[in-house]
Scaffold this active site. Structure first.
Site, short mmCIF file in Angstrom:
data_model
loop_
_atom_site.label_atom_id
_atom_site.label_comp_id
_atom_site.label_asym_id
_atom_site.label_seq_id
_atom_site.Cartn_x
_atom_site.Cartn_y
_atom_site.Cartn_z
N HIS A 1 0.74 -1.23 0.23
CA HIS A 1 -0.02 -0.03 0.08
C HIS A 1 1.41 1.26 0.28
O HIS A 1 1.18 1.92 1.44
CB HIS A 1 -1.14 -0.32 1.20
CG HIS A 1 -1.51 0.94 0.92
ND1 HIS A 1 -3.64 1.54 1.56
CD2 HIS A 1 -1.98 2.77 1.33
CE1 HIS A 1 -3.83 1.86 1.79
NE2 HIS A 1 -2.90 3.11 1.35
N HIS B 1 1.77 5.46 -2.04
CA HIS B 1 0.84 6.62 -2.56
C HIS B 1 2.84 7.42 -3.67
O HIS B 1 3.08 7.98 -2.63
CB HIS B 1 0.45 7.70 -1.68
CG HIS B 1 -1.11 7.55 -1.35
ND1 HIS B 1 -2.33 7.61 -2.02
CD2 HIS B 1 -0.91 6.49 -0.32
CE1 HIS B 1 -3.24 6.81 -1.03
NE2 HIS B 1 -2.19 6.10 0.42
N LEU B 2 2.58 6.44 -4.51
CA LEU B 2 4.02 7.60 -5.14
C LEU B 2 3.03 9.26 -5.38
O LEU B 2 4.04 9.78 -6.67
CB LEU B 2 3.92 5.90 -5.90
CG LEU B 2 4.57 5.29 -6.18
CD1 LEU B 2 4.93 4.18 -6.88
CD2 LEU B 2 5.71 5.65 -5.28
N ARG B 3 2.08 9.74 -5.93
CA ARG B 3 1.96 10.47 -7.03
C ARG B 3 2.20 10.34 -8.11
O ARG B 3 2.11 9.52 -9.02
CB ARG B 3 2.49 11.89 -5.65
CG ARG B 3 2.17 11.95 -4.33
CD ARG B 3 1.14 11.94 -3.92
NE ARG B 3 1.02 11.72 -2.55
CZ ARG B 3 0.20 11.52 -1.26
NH1 ARG B 3 -1.36 11.01 -2.35
NH2 ARG B 3 -0.04 12.38 -0.40
N ASN C 1 -5.02 7.09 -6.20
CA ASN C 1 -5.96 8.54 -5.89
C ASN C 1 -5.75 9.58 -6.19
O ASN C 1 -5.28 10.70 -5.15
CB ASN C 1 -5.89 9.12 -3.75
CG ASN C 1 -5.29 8.42 -3.35
OD1 ASN C 1 -4.27 8.54 -3.35
ND2 ASN C 1 -5.28 9.35 -2.05
N LYS D 1 -9.60 -0.18 -5.94
CA LYS D 1 -9.75 0.37 -4.18
C LYS D 1 -11.08 0.61 -4.60
O LYS D 1 -11.68 2.07 -4.48
CB LYS D 1 -8.34 1.50 -4.20
CG LYS D 1 -8.82 2.09 -2.63
CD LYS D 1 -7.75 1.29 -1.93
CE LYS D 1 -7.99 2.47 -0.88
NZ LYS D 1 -7.03 3.03 0.19
N HIS E 1 -10.28 1.10 2.26
CA HIS E 1 -10.33 2.29 2.94
C HIS E 1 -11.73 2.53 4.13
O HIS E 1 -12.29 2.97 3.37
CB HIS E 1 -10.53 3.73 2.48
CG HIS E 1 -9.73 4.79 3.46
ND1 HIS E 1 -8.75 5.14 3.54
CD2 HIS E 1 -10.44 5.22 3.97
CE1 HIS E 1 -8.68 6.08 4.84
NE2 HIS E 1 -9.29 6.13 4.58
N HIS F 1 -4.25 -0.71 6.12
CA HIS F 1 -4.08 0.44 6.88
C HIS F 1 -5.00 0.55 8.66
O HIS F 1 -5.39 1.39 8.94
CB HIS F 1 -3.59 1.93 6.37
CG HIS F 1 -4.91 2.71 6.33
ND1 HIS F 1 -5.93 2.53 6.38
CD2 HIS F 1 -4.59 2.89 4.57
CE1 HIS F 1 -7.10 3.00 5.29
NE2 HIS F 1 -5.63 3.47 4.29
N LEU G 1 -5.19 9.94 7.68
CA LEU G 1 -6.05 8.97 7.89
C LEU G 1 -5.93 7.51 7.45
O LEU G 1 -5.20 7.06 6.44
CB LEU G 1 -6.74 10.01 7.43
CG LEU G 1 -7.10 11.22 7.88
CD1 LEU G 1 -7.94 11.69 6.95
CD2 LEU G 1 -7.74 10.54 9.20
N ASP H 1 1.30 2.62 3.54
CA ASP H 1 0.95 3.56 3.49
C ASP H 1 1.38 5.15 2.91
O ASP H 1 0.86 6.23 3.68
CB ASP H 1 -0.79 4.58 4.67
CG ASP H 1 -1.13 4.85 3.91
OD1 ASP H 1 -1.68 5.64 2.87
OD2 ASP H 1 -2.55 5.47 4.60
N HIS I 1 3.01 14.16 0.96
CA HIS I 1 2.85 15.71 1.10
C HIS I 1 4.20 17.01 1.44
O HIS I 1 4.64 16.83 1.74
CB HIS I 1 1.70 15.99 2.24
CG HIS I 1 0.07 15.51 2.01
ND1 HIS I 1 -0.26 15.39 1.08
CD2 HIS I 1 -0.50 14.05 2.51
CE1 HIS I 1 -1.42 15.13 0.93
NE2 HIS I 1 -1.42 14.19 1.87
N ALA J 1 -3.80 15.06 4.97
CA ALA J 1 -3.24 13.62 6.26
C ALA J 1 -2.33 12.87 5.45
O ALA J 1 -2.60 13.11 4.73
CB ALA J 1 -4.62 12.93 5.47
#
Ligand code: DOR
Ligand code: ZN
Length: 347
Positions: free
Chosen positions: A15, A17-19, A43, A101, A138, A176, A221, A249, A253, A265
């Site tokens: 899990h 987030h690579l953006r 996302n 997801k 989620h 998560h 989150l 996760d 940011h 978050a």
């Protein structure tokens, strides 16, 4: 394993987030350095919905990967009220998507296009069950009248119980997890229900967000809960139960977006992820259980081969910087300013 080094099969991150864009280029090396594969969250803005979006995003990730790094992104589809089941199923059978997801609408960052009522995707879940495509959840309700610290437990009661009952063969990863209720739910469910656990939820409880002042870098989150929940998560992670496996996760940011009147978050834990988990397993006297959690139980759940290469963790003080550069964007890593007792090396 000696007293000072631990060599394990190379781990995967189930899990992350690579953006996208510039920051993608900045963050992907941190994950690819440690992990052979990662389940990449969809996302983005706009989200990764159709198979063609997934294929294009995978190409952008591969283009952002520095030459010579061995890393495979495993793509996910973002479910919406209007998901096209045929396109999703084709994406899965063509090897573009590994999973889909479910974000309840407005549960978290870039979830505005998420599902407003689980009934809206029952046809899609039926199809996923039929083709054995994993569903990643989620697990938080979004109702404003439900206290933020209760949203995961209430999601189990109101939604997850029903989904598991109505789709008994569907493979589900409860992502998560942050509560003792989630641990109990997963333990009590059949072998098709697993869960990922992040490093931060093993290290911090909700007090970390208020230690001497408001601490935006400890905010993610689902939000960290009371100490009893952290202890339940630690017990689950080191238990050797194959239902629980590694998913960081990691959610970068910019420092400026975290340190704001309405801070985002997400905790960027990729730079020292495996070291962070190793610390927990060491504290629990369970270093012999790290390899299963980090490198074996995830691939078995996803029915993928285990990695053949290895990594080594050595006992040595490592100073975590206050901020790291992500291709021009300063991002604060988890454990910023701390000295952690493990050093990662490949091979
Ligand atoms: O803290 C979080 N950050 N939780 C999520 O579910 C999303 C993530 C993000 O994308 O920043
Ligand atoms: Zn996430």
């Amino acid at each position: 394993m000696t007293a000072n080094t631990l060599t394990i099969r190379r781990p995967d991150d189930w899990h992350v987030h690579l953006r996208d864009g510039d920051i993608l280029k900045g963050v992907v090396p941190y994950t690819a350095r440690q992990f052979a594969r990662a389940i990449v969250m969809p996302n983005l803005s706009p989200p990764v919905i159709r198979a063609a979006d997934g294929a294009a995003y995978r190409d952008r990730i591969m283009a952002a990967l520095p030459a010579g790094m061995d890393f495979t992104p495993l793509m996910t589809a973002y479910l919406t009220n209007g998901t096209d089941a045929d396109d999703l199923a084709a994406g899965f059978t063509d090897g573009i998507f590994t999973a889909a997801k479910l974000y309840p609408a407005h549960a978290t960052t870039n979830s505005a296009h998420g599902v407003t009522n689980i009934a809206n995707i029952y046809g899609v879940l039926e199809r996923m069950q039929a083709i054995d495509m994993p569903l990643l959840i989620h697990g938080e309700v979004t109702d404003h009248d439900v206290d933020i610290f209760d949203r995961e437990a209430v999601f189990i009661e109101r939604t997850l119980n029903k989904v598991v009952r109505d789709f008994p063969e569907l493979r589900i990863v409860f992502e998560h997890i942050t509560t003792a209720e989630a641990v109990d739910f997963v333990v009590a469910s059949g072998p098709n229900i697993g869960a990922t656990i992040t490093p931060q939820h093993l290290h911090i409880n909700r007090n970390a967000m208020f230690a001497g002042g408001i601490r935006p870098h400890a905010y993610c989150l689902p939000v960290a809960k009371r100490e009893k929940h952290r202890l339940a998560l630690r017990k689950a992670a080191v238990s050797g139960n194959p239902k629980f496996f590694l998913g960081t996760d990691s959610a970068p940011h910019a420092v400026s977006a975290k340190e704001s009147a309405c801070g985002c978050a997400g905790i960027f834990n990729a730079p020292f992820a495996i070291e962070s988990y190793a610390l927990v397993f060491e504290e629990e006297g369970a270093l012999d259980k790290l390899e299963g959690f980090a490198s074996e139980f995830g691939p078995r759940f996803y029915r993928l081969p285990l990695n053949e290469d290895q990594i080594t963790l050595t006992k040595a003080p490592v100073e975590v910087p206050l901020s790291v550069d992500a291709n021009g964007t300063p991002v604060s890593p988890f454990h910023a300013g701390e000295t952690i007792g493990w050093k990662f090396s490949a091979g």
